[in-house]
Write an enzyme that holds these catalytic residues in place. Structure first.
Site, PDB file in Angstrom:
ATOM      1  N   GLU A 120      32.660 -16.907 -20.728  1.00 23.29           N
ATOM      2  CA  GLU A 120      32.115 -15.803 -21.499  1.00 23.29           C
ATOM      3  C   GLU A 120      32.051 -14.708 -20.453  1.00 23.29           C
ATOM      4  OE1 GLU A 120      28.400 -17.658 -23.690  1.00 23.29           O
ATOM      5  OE2 GLU A 120      27.744 -16.838 -21.679  1.00 23.29           O
ATOM      6  N   ASP A 124      26.815  -6.691 -17.088  1.00 20.33           N
ATOM      7  CA  ASP A 124      26.042  -6.245 -16.049  1.00 20.33           C
ATOM      8  C   ASP A 124      24.754  -5.337 -16.533  1.00 20.33           C
ATOM      9  OD1 ASP A 124      25.807  -5.840 -13.546  1.00 20.33           O
ATOM     10  OD2 ASP A 124      27.349  -4.133 -13.388  1.00 20.33           O
ATOM     11  N   TYR A 231      22.520 -15.340 -24.645  1.00 20.81           N
ATOM     12  CA  TYR A 231      23.506 -16.442 -24.448  1.00 20.81           C
ATOM     13  C   TYR A 231      22.699 -17.892 -24.204  1.00 20.81           C
ATOM     14  CZ  TYR A 231      22.232 -14.330 -19.805  1.00 20.81           C
ATOM     15  OH  TYR A 231      21.568 -13.666 -18.800  1.00 20.81           O
ATOM     16  N   CYS A 413      28.692  13.953  23.262  1.00 18.72           N
ATOM     17  CA  CYS A 413      27.869  14.249  22.115  1.00 18.72           C
ATOM     18  C   CYS A 413      28.143  15.422  21.315  1.00 18.72           C
ATOM     19  CB  CYS A 413      26.274  14.117  22.610  1.00 18.72           C
ATOM     20  SG  CYS A 413      25.184  14.796  21.240  1.00 18.72           S
ATOM     21  N   CYS A 416      24.638  17.788  21.483  1.00 16.97           N
ATOM     22  CA  CYS A 416      24.104  18.463  22.602  1.00 16.97           C
ATOM     23  C   CYS A 416      24.998  18.385  24.012  1.00 16.97           C
ATOM     24  CB  CYS A 416      23.010  17.736  23.417  1.00 16.97           C
ATOM     25  SG  CYS A 416      23.070  15.901  23.763  1.00 16.97           S
ATOM     26  N   CYS A 431      25.034   8.851  22.895  1.00 19.63           N
ATOM     27  CA  CYS A 431      24.521  10.068  23.699  1.00 19.63           C
ATOM     28  C   CYS A 431      23.228   9.515  24.367  1.00 19.63           C
ATOM     29  CB  CYS A 431      23.978  11.057  22.761  1.00 19.63           C
ATOM     30  SG  CYS A 431      23.171  12.265  23.431  1.00 19.63           S
TER      31      CYS A 431
HETATM   32  S1  IVH Z   1      23.891 -17.626 -18.108  1.00 22.05           S
HETATM   33  C1  IVH Z   1      21.360 -20.075 -14.601  1.00 22.05           C
HETATM   34  N1  IVH Z   1      25.530 -15.914 -18.969  1.00 22.05           N
HETATM   35  O1  IVH Z   1      24.150 -13.100 -14.478  1.00 22.05           O
HETATM   36  C2  IVH Z   1      21.452 -18.749 -15.222  1.00 22.05           C
HETATM   37  N2  IVH Z   1      24.227 -15.360 -17.307  1.00 22.05           N
HETATM   38  O2  IVH Z   1      24.278 -13.797 -11.665  1.00 22.05           O
HETATM   39  C3  IVH Z   1      22.024 -18.869 -16.419  1.00 22.05           C
HETATM   40  N3  IVH Z   1      24.360 -12.876 -16.966  1.00 22.05           N
HETATM   41  O3  IVH Z   1      20.755 -14.159 -14.286  1.00 22.05           O
HETATM   42  C4  IVH Z   1      22.376 -17.478 -16.934  1.00 22.05           C
HETATM   43  N4  IVH Z   1      26.076 -12.629 -18.370  1.00 22.05           N
HETATM   44  O4  IVH Z   1      21.066 -12.382 -15.763  1.00 22.05           O
HETATM   45  C5  IVH Z   1      24.448 -16.249 -18.332  1.00 22.05           C
HETATM   46  N5  IVH Z   1      27.100 -14.662 -20.161  1.00 22.05           N
HETATM   47  C6  IVH Z   1      25.991 -14.856 -19.362  1.00 22.05           C
HETATM   48  C7  IVH Z   1      25.814 -13.889 -18.556  1.00 22.05           C
HETATM   49  C8  IVH Z   1      24.483 -14.194 -17.450  1.00 22.05           C
HETATM   50  C9  IVH Z   1      25.393 -12.222 -17.433  1.00 22.05           C
HETATM   51  C10 IVH Z   1      23.422 -12.576 -15.788  1.00 22.05           C
HETATM   52  C11 IVH Z   1      22.188 -13.089 -15.904  1.00 22.05           C
HETATM   53  C12 IVH Z   1      21.894 -14.228 -14.689  1.00 22.05           C
HETATM   54  C13 IVH Z   1      22.719 -13.304 -13.582  1.00 22.05           C
HETATM   55  C14 IVH Z   1      23.453 -14.249 -12.576  1.00 22.05           C
END
Ligand code: IVH
Length: 678
Positions: A120, A124, A231, A413, A416, A431
């Site tokens: 997936e 961000d 997710y 420098c 100065c 310096c």
């Molecule tokens: S699963 C064990 N699925 O990425 C954590 N996380 O770098 C399971 N994140 O803390 C999370 N997209 O905030 C999962 N498709 C996705 C995600 C995802 C972004 C974030 C999430 C996690 C961080 C880790």
């Protein structure tokens, strides 16, 4: 008592419910399937009609009503809440080879079984846990440190994609997790408004999302259209574990927005293809992703793989290569640090890079600059290290203009003109003039910072003026500044002058030796070392008189720090500075000298290390006990350790303690010590 006027008739209730169901239907279409059957205006009109009905008949309004997303009264702060199940993080990979290593680890963990993966997008944004009771949203909690997060329910309620009420097929009690984010279009919309109002634009969607979720006024949050995709779903004894693909389908059927881009891959080759495909496809999305997330699909296989302390073994992320941009190197300037280090800085043609506009990048030192052979006029490649710090990678040879010359290493420098001195032990050019105005400015700025003397109102413009007019030659001179002198400076009103004098006066007693030591900017003495030194010696005279051995006796002070402290106090100018600071009334003592152990408190002043599996205390509890009684808990065993508290299966720390002759305590022994501490 409710008056009969406000009680809705059965017809009105039926009409209200139909209107509500209609709005929920359109809202789902929009947030789950990104479709709409009616215009935004029409949607708003229907929502308004619902709100009007609720105003006429307030008893109709329930917290799950679609009108309840406008936000409520501001709050003072957020409550900290423990997560039912820790929110772990994910290990990263950066290329196909590392993905193959992950796959090999997974297959080994499954004794040769071949897993299928779900791939997936790695959104961000900001991770969020949503709890539902009786299918109604009750709590939204940020990830926080993974164990505890902030209760931001009020703010999250305003996110239109978050269902306030789940469909009937959903289990009554449920916790789901996902990512809150902001689309690129929404960021631009907000920035247009900000720029029109003469405000600085927000730099990137992730930070803006994080900032928005921390707002105390949820009505403000409601004005910034945040988005969410879910997710994962916490497991529960009553529900049989399902594949990740099924989880996503269930989440959707309960009413949650689920990202449409997920691919089931039969093997690691397919995983790699999918990941590589998205390195360019991602730019077609209206939101930012920083990589891909790869999850073992089968729940039994996931259970067999289990977790490390930080992350599940069945999940990995693939991070996209850092964004690299080309831009022109306009100029190389030389910065003078607070201890005189001369650092070359690249002045760049401004270029957008990973969410910000980059104009400057440190070039670290002149050796590094020479190695890279960067020249003014070059076209250069820049990227961000750790996604934050801009860095110049190389120049583009094909685009080097004909007339460039290597950048000359400065012999003096730039401020100065004192001849530059090269440290024998590192690549740093320095310096060495202690009264160099550039160094002085840096030192004064450092002296005034929060962790040091915390002097409000000592900004760069003021420092610039007091240094260039030679009003201040060292930090002690700051305390001789008068309101009259200050108010004669540019951009300094009488009020600011008065405030600054008051701030200087206040810091004399409010700040203690640890702040002063940090503020002096002694090389290698950061704020925690400053604190350790201050606590150990209690007064500056004792520190100044300390031998090398006495210094090295302090926790975390090794040969390098000790030498640096000795050098600093050996310098006459510095001895004079300390004397003048004392004359001006600065506090040069530390109020809490370390408690001394005695029969009634055998823990005070002792250094503890705790290791192994504990059964009588949690790790946090035992550390709390130690600290509360004036002891110190640290992570590694050294000759300064007084006691090692060893639980079950203690390993290398126990061995080390035995080899150093450190007293080893069981938990029961520790309990006895505690008992002695009254
Ligand atoms: S699963 C064990 N699925 O990425 C954590 N996380 O770098 C399971 N994140 O803390 C999370 N997209 O905030 C999962 N498709 C996705 C995600 C995802 C972004 C974030 C999430 C996690 C961080 C880790």
């Amino acid at each position: 008592m409710t008056t009969s006027k406000t009680l809705p008739t059965p017809q009105i209730v039926a009409e209200y419910n139909a209107m509500k169901a209609d709005i929920e239907h359109h809202s789902r279409l929009y947030y789950q399937e990104a479709r709409n059957e009616i215009s935004d205006q029409d949607f708003d009109a229907r929502l308004r009609a619902l709100a009007e009905l609720e105003t006429a008949y307030p008893s109709l309004r329930t917290p799950d009503s679609p009108t309840q997303r406008v936000g409520g009264a501001p709050v003072e702060g957020f409550e900290t809440v423990s997560h039912r199940v820790p929110m772990l993080s994910i290990d990263n990979t950066y290329n196909a080879e590392e993905l193959r290593e992950f796959d090999a680890r997974v297959r080994r963990g499954l004794d040769g079984d071949v897993p299928a993966y779900m791939v997936e997008l790695k959104l961000d944004g900001v991770a969020m846990a949503l709890r539902y009771e009786n299918r109604v949203l009750t709590q939204a909690i940020t990830r926080g440190d993974g164990l505890q997060g902030d209760d931001v329910t009020q703010n999250v309620r305003t996110i239109r994609g978050v269902p306030l009420k789940l469909s009937e097929s959903a289990p009554p009690s449920l916790e789901v997790r996902g990512e809150v984010f902001m689309t690129i279009a929404e960021l631009s919309r907000l920035n247009e408004i900000r720029e029109a109002a003469g405000e600085e634009p927000y730099r990137n969607p992730r930070n803006t999302t994080a900032g928005t979720l921390k707002l105390l006024d949820s009505r403000e949050v409601a004005k910034r259209n945040l988005s969410i995709f879910l997710y994962s779903m916490l497991e529960d004894e009553e529900r049989p574990p399902v594949t990740h693909e099924e989880t996503l389908a269930l989440l959707k059927s309960y009413g949650f927005p689920v990202n449409e881009h997920h691919t089931r891959c039969a093997d690691v080759d397919a995983v790699i293809d999918t990941c590589m495909g998205w390195t360019t496809r991602r730019f077609d999305l209206d939101y930012e992703i920083d990589g891909m997330v790869i999850k073992v699909d089968d729940p039994q296989q996931r259970a067999r793989l289990g977790f490390t302390s930080k992350s599940p073994r069945w999940i990995i992320s693939y991070k996209f290569p850092a964004e690299v941009r080309q831009t022109r190197l306009r100029e190389i300037s030389v910065q003078v640090g607070k201890s005189g280090a001369l650092t070359p800085v690249a002045e760049l043609e401004p270029v957008p890079l990973a969410g910000t506009i980059v104009k400057r990048a440190s070039l670290y030192n002149f050796e590094d600059l020479a190695k890279k052979d960067l020249r003014v006029g070059d076209l250069v490649e820049v990227q961000k290290a750790g996604e934050i710090i801009p860095q110049v990678l190389r120049f583009v040879p094909e685009s080097r203009p004909a007339d460039t010359v290597p950048y000359p290493v400065p012999t003096a420098c730039p401020v100065c003109a004192t001849p530059a001195h090269k440290d024998p032990d590192d690549a740093i050019l320095r310096c060495v003039n202690l009264s160099c105005p550039a160094q002085l400015k840096e030192r004064l700025a450092h002296f005034a910072t929060r962790k040091a003397m915390d002097i409000d109102g000592m900004g760069p413009a003021l420092i610039e003026q007091v240094v260039s007019r030679e009003l201040v030659r060292d930090p002690a001179d700051l305390f001789d500044l008068t309101e009259e002198t200050l108010s004669s400076l540019e951009r300094m009103g009488e009020k600011s002058a008065r405030n600054l004098v008051a701030a200087l006066e206040a810091c004399k007693q409010k700040r203690s030796l640890k702040h002063l030591l940090f503020g002096l900017g002694i090389r290698h003495v950061g704020s925690s070392t400053a604190e350790a030194l201050a606590q150990h010696f209690g007064a500056i005279e004792a520190l100044m008189a300390a031998s090398r051995e006495a210094l090295e006796d302090v926790e975390d002070v090794g040969a390098v720090v000790a030498q640096s402290v000795l050098d600093f106090f050996d310098t006459l100018a510095n001895q004079d500075l300390i004397r003048r600071l004392q004359e001006r009334g600065l506090n040069t003592t530390e109020a809490q000298p370390i408690a001394v152990a005695d029969d009634s408190n055998p823990i005070a002043g002792k250094n503890f290390v705790v290791t192994g599996k504990l059964s009588m205390f949690t790790r946090d509890e035992i550390h709390e006990h130690i600290k509360a009684l004036g002891g110190k808990a640290s992570g590694s065993v050294s000759k300064r350790t007084d006691y090692l508290v060893a639980g079950e299966k203690a390993g290398s720390k126990l061995e080390k303690a035995n080899s150093l002759g450190v007293t080893v305590l069981t938990e029961a022994d520790f309990q006895q010590l505690l008992g002695g501490a009254t």
